[in-house]
Design an enzyme around this catalytic site. Structure first.
Site, PDB file in Angstrom:
ATOM      1  N   VAL A  35       0.847  -1.199   0.000  1.00 23.68           N
ATOM      2  CA  VAL A  35       0.000   0.000   0.000  1.00 23.68           C
ATOM      3  C   VAL A  35       0.883   1.250   0.000  1.00 23.68           C
ATOM      4  O   VAL A  35       0.690   2.165  -0.780  1.00 23.68           O
ATOM      5  CB  VAL A  35      -0.928   0.020   1.235  1.00 23.68           C
ATOM      6  CG1 VAL A  35      -1.736   1.308   1.271  1.00 23.68           C
ATOM      7  CG2 VAL A  35      -1.841  -1.180   1.229  1.00 23.68           C
ATOM      8  N   GLN A  37       5.002   2.854   1.335  1.00 27.76           N
ATOM      9  CA  GLN A  37       6.270   2.685   2.015  1.00 27.76           C
ATOM     10  C   GLN A  37       6.568   3.976   2.726  1.00 27.76           C
ATOM     11  O   GLN A  37       6.799   5.003   2.106  1.00 27.76           O
ATOM     12  CB  GLN A  37       7.360   2.345   0.999  1.00 27.76           C
ATOM     13  CG  GLN A  37       8.731   2.427   1.615  1.00 27.76           C
ATOM     14  CD  GLN A  37       9.742   1.524   0.938  1.00 27.76           C
ATOM     15  OE1 GLN A  37       9.429   0.825  -0.013  1.00 27.76           O
ATOM     16  NE2 GLN A  37      10.945   1.543   1.448  1.00 27.76           N
ATOM     17  N   GLY A  38       6.477   3.938   4.030  1.00 27.23           N
ATOM     18  CA  GLY A  38       6.727   5.147   4.806  1.00 27.23           C
ATOM     19  C   GLY A  38       8.174   5.181   5.239  1.00 27.23           C
ATOM     20  O   GLY A  38       8.995   4.415   4.754  1.00 27.23           O
ATOM     21  N   ALA A  39       8.450   6.094   6.161  1.00 31.97           N
ATOM     22  CA  ALA A  39       9.807   6.218   6.654  1.00 31.97           C
ATOM     23  C   ALA A  39      10.141   5.058   7.593  1.00 31.97           C
ATOM     24  O   ALA A  39      11.279   4.650   7.705  1.00 31.97           O
ATOM     25  CB  ALA A  39       9.969   7.547   7.382  1.00 31.97           C
ATOM     26  N   ARG A  42       6.875  -0.750   5.878  1.00 35.47           N
ATOM     27  CA  ARG A  42       6.012  -0.927   4.722  1.00 35.47           C
ATOM     28  C   ARG A  42       4.615  -1.305   5.175  1.00 35.47           C
ATOM     29  O   ARG A  42       4.448  -1.974   6.193  1.00 35.47           O
ATOM     30  CB  ARG A  42       6.557  -2.034   3.834  1.00 35.47           C
ATOM     31  CG  ARG A  42       7.345  -1.504   2.677  1.00 35.47           C
ATOM     32  CD  ARG A  42       7.870  -2.640   1.858  1.00 35.47           C
ATOM     33  NE  ARG A  42       9.291  -2.463   1.706  1.00 35.47           N
ATOM     34  CZ  ARG A  42      10.194  -3.125   2.401  1.00 35.47           C
ATOM     35  NH1 ARG A  42       9.828  -4.029   3.266  1.00 35.47           N
ATOM     36  NH2 ARG A  42      11.458  -2.894   2.214  1.00 35.47           N
ATOM     37  N   VAL A  43       3.638  -0.891   4.419  1.00 34.53           N
ATOM     38  CA  VAL A  43       2.255  -1.214   4.750  1.00 34.53           C
ATOM     39  C   VAL A  43       1.675  -2.060   3.633  1.00 34.53           C
ATOM     40  O   VAL A  43       1.791  -1.716   2.456  1.00 34.53           O
ATOM     41  CB  VAL A  43       1.429   0.078   4.942  1.00 34.53           C
ATOM     42  CG1 VAL A  43      -0.020  -0.262   5.224  1.00 34.53           C
ATOM     43  CG2 VAL A  43       2.008   0.912   6.073  1.00 34.53           C
ATOM     44  N   LYS A  56       1.375  -3.642   9.018  1.00 36.93           N
ATOM     45  CA  LYS A  56       2.459  -2.666   9.032  1.00 36.93           C
ATOM     46  C   LYS A  56       3.717  -3.358   9.513  1.00 36.93           C
ATOM     47  O   LYS A  56       3.795  -3.813  10.643  1.00 36.93           O
ATOM     48  CB  LYS A  56       2.080  -1.533   9.981  1.00 36.93           C
ATOM     49  CG  LYS A  56       2.952  -0.334   9.831  1.00 36.93           C
ATOM     50  CD  LYS A  56       2.499   0.765  10.752  1.00 36.93           C
ATOM     51  CE  LYS A  56       3.677   1.630  11.099  1.00 36.93           C
ATOM     52  NZ  LYS A  56       3.389   2.536  12.204  1.00 36.93           N
ATOM     53  N   ASP A 154       3.568  11.768  16.994  1.00 37.01           N
ATOM     54  CA  ASP A 154       3.713  12.048  15.562  1.00 37.01           C
ATOM     55  C   ASP A 154       2.380  12.477  14.964  1.00 37.01           C
ATOM     56  O   ASP A 154       1.869  11.854  14.040  1.00 37.01           O
ATOM     57  CB  ASP A 154       4.261  10.814  14.844  1.00 37.01           C
ATOM     58  CG  ASP A 154       4.696  11.116  13.411  1.00 37.01           C
ATOM     59  OD1 ASP A 154       4.835  12.299  13.073  1.00 37.01           O
ATOM     60  OD2 ASP A 154       4.871  10.168  12.630  1.00 37.01           O
TER      61      ASP A 154
END
Lengths: 243, 334
Positions: A35, A37-39, A42-43, A56, A154
């Site tokens: 879905v 790729q964050g910092a 991965r999702v 996640k 955050d």
């Protein structure tokens, strides 16, 4: 296969160890459904026990020292799951937690249908009333967490979802940096991060004011939080002291 | 011609409007080990050497004052007394040479110099120095600050630790920590404080200093181990907030500027992170990373070409001057 190979590279913590582990994400076909790729990780989107699920997975950060990396990954995974549960107990809408996989550093949770606040602001589709309603819900949710001694850590607009239902419920996600604290300083920093996310990236002052109004109404300790918030803000602004 | 003197470096640089550096001499005020630089003594140092540096800049560039278009100086942020000592020289030269003056934001100077030297178009900028720690991205005519330190700067944290263990300030405390860290073998767990996109460094500074006081003499660890662990932990925090900003802005490239930016270990860690995201790291060496005159000259000439000059009364200095206060008129992209 290609994607799987890429994931292996990050999880290469010894070949033997890998063989013993059962990679549920792979079994569920998650690696084919990336879905985002964050910092942090991965999702993936999968069907888990018949439900639409978000997985996640935190990955190894090869740039940092292995000891530091293991420490951070482990503590953040546990903290994330615990904080999500605590937020729910405090009456804040979060995705339902399904499963935590320590070995794969993965968290399984309900897939919330809807859009992030970031997308909504970008689209510029919110009416004045939507803005007021959503801002109020965000303020209330943050106030509940803070009064219960939970700091999100955050609070950016990508981490605030608006559920696709009649009530347009605000759902708070990503408790990866959450911590327990009743110190006003931490609450102030939390609000400061939120303010910057809303006003710096989107220059949306009105929305943040709705958030603050609702926070003030909902929190019994609003005054100390606000004082610290103002202090942190000043400090942030003064941070340009020396070249 | 650009004049810089916001901290312990005093520098003059000559730059063409395309970013070619004709000369860039610099002098650093170095204090004995265990001590830092104080505003009054630093200003005194700058006053003593600046005219020689101006002459050196002209000689190395092989030009006469009449060839110059404008004189650019650091308006802020920085230490008050050193800033003013340089501004006074610029006002004087402006009247003798009959050249207009352009005030420059120090942080913007770093960013523009890094962009022109590396050829980075629109990177996320990590600006790390003795006084500043900011993650910056360009958005709608401003260099916006996405993450920063909520207390002390990275360089300040490293400098204070260097003072505690008595490292030399020559050429800089940060460089000596970097060299000593290479000998470190043992990783010591230290406080890791990331708050959203911001970081806090005062806690780790106190921790590292107290570890140094108690553990080095007891033989439990060496100063090198502490330098190594301190660098590993702090730089991991910096890379993490930079990565968060990249994810937030959908950017791929990173530019590191500022004095701490010439630390090779920081560049290495950042390169790994950026590489995994499929982007490119732009970093420079000590000639451009550390405060210099050319960066002020270049940022100044960009503003000068947009018609921005200051009257004599406007040539002030300010200790507090945010990066996002500057309207970036010379960049036409969004």
């Amino acid at each position: 296969m290609g994607k799987r190979g890429f994931v292996d590279k990050h999880n290469a913590s010894g070949a033997e160890k890998q063989q013993k582990q059962v990679d549920i994400i792979e079994k569920l076909g998650g690696y084919d459904n990336l879905v985002s790729q964050g910092a942090e990780g991965r999702v993936f989107a999968v069907k888990f026990c018949g439900r639409d699920t978000i997985v996640k997975q935190r990955f190894k950060k090869t740039y940092r020292h292995p000891t530091l990396d293991t420490k951070l990954t482990r503590s953040r995974l546990g903290m994330e799951a615990r904080s999500m549960m605590r937020a729910r107990k405090l009456g804040v809408a979060t995705p339902t937690l399904y499963y935590v996989d320590q070995q794969q550093s993965a968290i399984y949770m309900e897939k919330v249908p809807g859009k992030s606040l970031k997308e909504l602001i970008r689209e510029d589709s919110m009416s004045e009333k939507d803005m007021e309603d959503i801002g109020a819900q965000v303020g209330k949710a943050v106030a509940k967490m803070h009064d219960g001694g939970l700091i999100h850590g955050d609070l950016t607009t990508s981490n605030i979802l608006v559920r696709d239902d009649d009530e347009r419920t605000v759902v708070i996600i990503d408790f990866g940096l959450a911590s327990n604290s009743i110190i006003a300083e931490d609450k102030g920093v939390d609000l400061y991060v939120l303010e910057r996310a809303i006003t710096v990236t989107h220059s949306s002052q009105a929305l943040f004011e709705h958030v603050m109004t609702a926070y003030r109404r909902a929190s019994s300790q609003w005054s100390s939080s606000f004082n610290k918030f103002a202090e942190v803000r000043m400090r942030g602004r003064k941070r340009s002291m020396i070249g | 011609m650009g004049f810089e003197g916001s901290a312990n470096k005093v520098a003059v640089g000559v730059v063409s409007h395309t970013g070619d550096i004709l000369s860039n001499p610099r002098k650093t005020y170095i204090t004995p080990p265990g001590t830092g630089f104080l505003p009054r003594e630093t200003a005194e140092h700058h006053r003593q050497v600046i005219l020689d540096i101006v002459q050196q800049a002209l000689d190395e560039a092989g030009i006469a004052p009449s060839d110059l278009d404008c004189l650019c100086y650091t308006k802020g942020p920085g230490m008050g007394a050193p800033l003013v000592s340089v501004a006074v020289v610029v006002r004087m030269l402006s009247q003798i040479w009959k050249k207009p003056i352009v005030p420059v934001n120090h942080c913007v100077g770093h960013i523009e110099m890094g962009r022109v030297v590396c050829g980075a178009m629109d990177p996320v900028v990590l600006y790390v120095s003795g006084g500043n720690t900011q993650v910056i991205a360009y958005n709608e005519r401003r260099y916006r600050i996405f993450g920063e330190t909520i207390d002390i700067a990275v360089g300040n944290c490293l400098d204070r630790f260097a003072r505690e263990i008595g490292l030399s300030n020559d050429p800089s405390p940060g460089y000596n920590i970097e060299q000593l860290a290479k000998k470190g073998t043992k990783y010591i767990d230290m406080p890791y404080t990331v708050k959203g996109m911001d970081i806090s460094l005062s806690g780790i500074e106190t921790f590292a200093k107290s570890e140094a006081r108690t553990k080095i003499d007891a033989g439990e660890c060496t100063a090198a181990d502490l330098c190594y662990s301190l660098q590993e932990t702090i730089f991991a925090m910096l890379v993490e907030i930079t990565e968060r900003t990249m994810a937030h802005c959908n950017a791929n490239d990173v530019l590191i500027v500022g004095g701490v930016g010439c630390n090779v270990r920081l560049q290495e860690m950042m390169r790994v992170m950026v590489g995994e995201r499929g982007g490119k790291l732009y970093a420079t060496d000590d000639r451009y990373c550390i405060d210099n005159g050319a960066m002020i000259a270049y940022a100044g000439i960009l503003a000068f070409m947009e018609g921005q000059t200051a009257t004599m009364a406007e040539t002030i200095c300010t200790q507090r001057y945010r990066t996002d206060d500057v309207l970036v008129t010379w960049r036409k992209d969004k």
